[in-house]
Design a protein around this motif. Sequence first.
Motif, mmCIF file in Angstrom:
data_model
loop_
_atom_site.group_PDB
_atom_site.id
_atom_site.type_symbol
_atom_site.label_atom_id
_atom_site.label_comp_id
_atom_site.label_asym_id
_atom_site.label_seq_id
_atom_site.Cartn_x
_atom_site.Cartn_y
_atom_site.Cartn_z
ATOM 1 N N LYS A 156 0.835 -1.414 0.107
ATOM 2 C CA LYS A 156 -0.031 0.066 0.003
ATOM 3 C C LYS A 156 0.740 1.226 -0.023
ATOM 4 O O LYS A 156 0.641 2.261 -0.659
ATOM 5 N N HIS A 161 0.325 -1.500 -8.024
ATOM 6 C CA HIS A 161 -0.856 -2.514 -8.660
ATOM 7 C C HIS A 161 -0.205 -3.963 -8.370
ATOM 8 O O HIS A 161 0.987 -4.296 -9.026
ATOM 9 N N SER A 163 -0.525 -8.114 -8.581
ATOM 10 C CA SER A 163 -1.264 -8.901 -9.362
ATOM 11 C C SER A 163 -0.764 -10.370 -9.072
ATOM 12 O O SER A 163 0.421 -10.795 -8.975
ATOM 13 N N ASN A 181 -4.724 -6.402 -6.706
ATOM 14 C CA ASN A 181 -5.586 -5.945 -7.601
ATOM 15 C C ASN A 181 -6.137 -6.496 -8.760
ATOM 16 O O ASN A 181 -7.104 -6.318 -9.239
ATOM 17 N N SER A 182 -5.401 -7.592 -9.137
ATOM 18 C CA SER A 182 -5.850 -8.378 -10.203
ATOM 19 C C SER A 182 -5.336 -9.890 -10.323
ATOM 20 O O SER A 182 -4.323 -9.887 -9.169
ATOM 21 N N LEU A 211 -11.639 -8.286 -8.067
ATOM 22 C CA LEU A 211 -10.231 -8.420 -8.628
ATOM 23 C C LEU A 211 -10.340 -8.583 -10.441
ATOM 24 O O LEU A 211 -11.324 -9.089 -10.908
ATOM 25 N N THR A 264 -6.584 -1.537 -12.518
ATOM 26 C CA THR A 264 -7.157 -1.760 -11.337
ATOM 27 C C THR A 264 -8.779 -1.750 -11.456
ATOM 28 O O THR A 264 -9.456 -2.415 -10.759
#
Length: 398
Positions: A156, A161, A163, A181-182, A211, A264
Motif C-alpha cells: 500500500k 498495483h 497481481s 488488485n488483479s 479483482l 485496477t
Amino acid sequence: MSRACTGLLLITVCCISGSALGQSAHKNPWATKDVGTLPPIASLTNGVWLKGELHVHSRHSKESSNNPVAKIIAFSKSVGMDYLCITDHDNHVDGDVAHNTWADPEFKSDSVLLLYGAEWTTTRGHGNAFSAKPYDHQRLYDVRDQRDVVVGSVKKELGIHLSANHPSGKDHFGYSYDMVNSIEVWNSAVWSKNANAIMIWDDMLSSGRKLTGRGGSDAHHGVPETPDKATKNSYQAKANYVGTPTTWVFATARTSQAVIDALTNGRVSISSNPYAPRVEFYADLNQDGKMDMMMGDNAKSTGKPVKFRVQLTGNTVPDGDYTVSVVKNGNPFGTFQTNGKTAFIAFTDTPATQGRTYYRVVVEGPPTPYPQVPESTALSGKMVGLSNPICFNFDPNF
Ligand SMILES: [Zn+2]
Ligand SMILES: [Zn+2]
C-alpha cells in the motif's frame, strides 16, 4: 407502577416465544445489506483501447535466452502493442530491479508505454508488480516472507498495483488475495492450463473481491539471431511470446498511469493474440437502448431487467462461427451463437436487488493467425477472448 409491570410482562412473553421457535439472538454483522449509493459509472466513450503484454522476461531473468530488452520492445512495437511491462524475476537480482531491468540502456521506447514492474518471486509464490513510475521494489522483495498484513501495508505504501501470477499449480500464489488488485487468469498461449486460475477468480468475485482478470505470456525466450545461438528452449519463441495472450484496457488517456488505472478498475478484456478480435461487454441499465456500463463497472441493481451486449471488435473471421458463454456468479448462465459478420449477441437478465451479482463472458471461435508466433494458435485452440465482469451491488469499500 402498572406501566412497568406491562413492560416486564412483554419482555417475558418475547423471550418465551423466541426460544420456543428455536430462534437465536445472533446477529451477523456481515449479513447482506443495502450497498448504498455507488460512485457514478465513468464515460463509455471518453477513452482509448490499448493493448499490451503484462508478463515477459528479459535477459535480466537468469533462465531467459535470446531475449534482450530491446528485442522485446521492438517486437512489441512491430505487432502494434501500446504498452508493455517487462517483469523479470526479482530474486535473480536480490530485489534490485531498479539497477538491472529498469537501468538497462535499452529500457526506452518512443511509442510503447513502458510500465515499471517485476515478477515478485518468493517461496510462497509469484506475483507481478505494476507501476506507471519507478518505485522501491527492493522493499517489496525484502518483505516477502513476512505476515500478509505486513506485506499488504508495504504494498500500500509503495502505491503499486499487485497481481497474482499463475495462481494455481507450481509457484501458485500463496498469499492473501486481499492484497492484490488483479489475477492472471490467462497465462501463456496454453489456454487449457488456466482452468484452476479461472476457478479461483470466480471464487474471489463471488466472495465480493472485485479483482481484475488479466493475461500474460510469461515468455522467457526470444528467437535467436543466428542458429548457433539457439538454446534448448528456443523453440518456445514460436509458440509463446509477447501477446499470447494480449490484455486490452480501456484507458482514459494514452499514458502509463491510465493503463494501470484501467487495470485496477477492470475495464479489461483478454484476447488470444494481438490480431484476434477484442471482446467488449456492455450493459444497458435503464433500457433506453444506450449502453451505460462496461466490463469492470459496478452499479446498484434497480430490480428491473438489464440488457447486456457482447461485441467482437477487430479482425473477426467473416464466415466463422463464434460461441459466447455467459457466466453468472461463477455458474453457466447461457451460450449464444454469432458469426464474424454480425459479431455481437445480446441477452437480458435481472440482477438481484439484494446481494451481489456479476456476469462475465468467454468467447470461442476460429483462431486468428499470429504469423510472428505461428505455433501459438494450436495451443490457444478455439479460445478467442474473455471479458472482465459487469458487477452489481459490489461494495466499493470492501
Ligand atoms: Zn512465475
Ligand atoms: Zn514469469
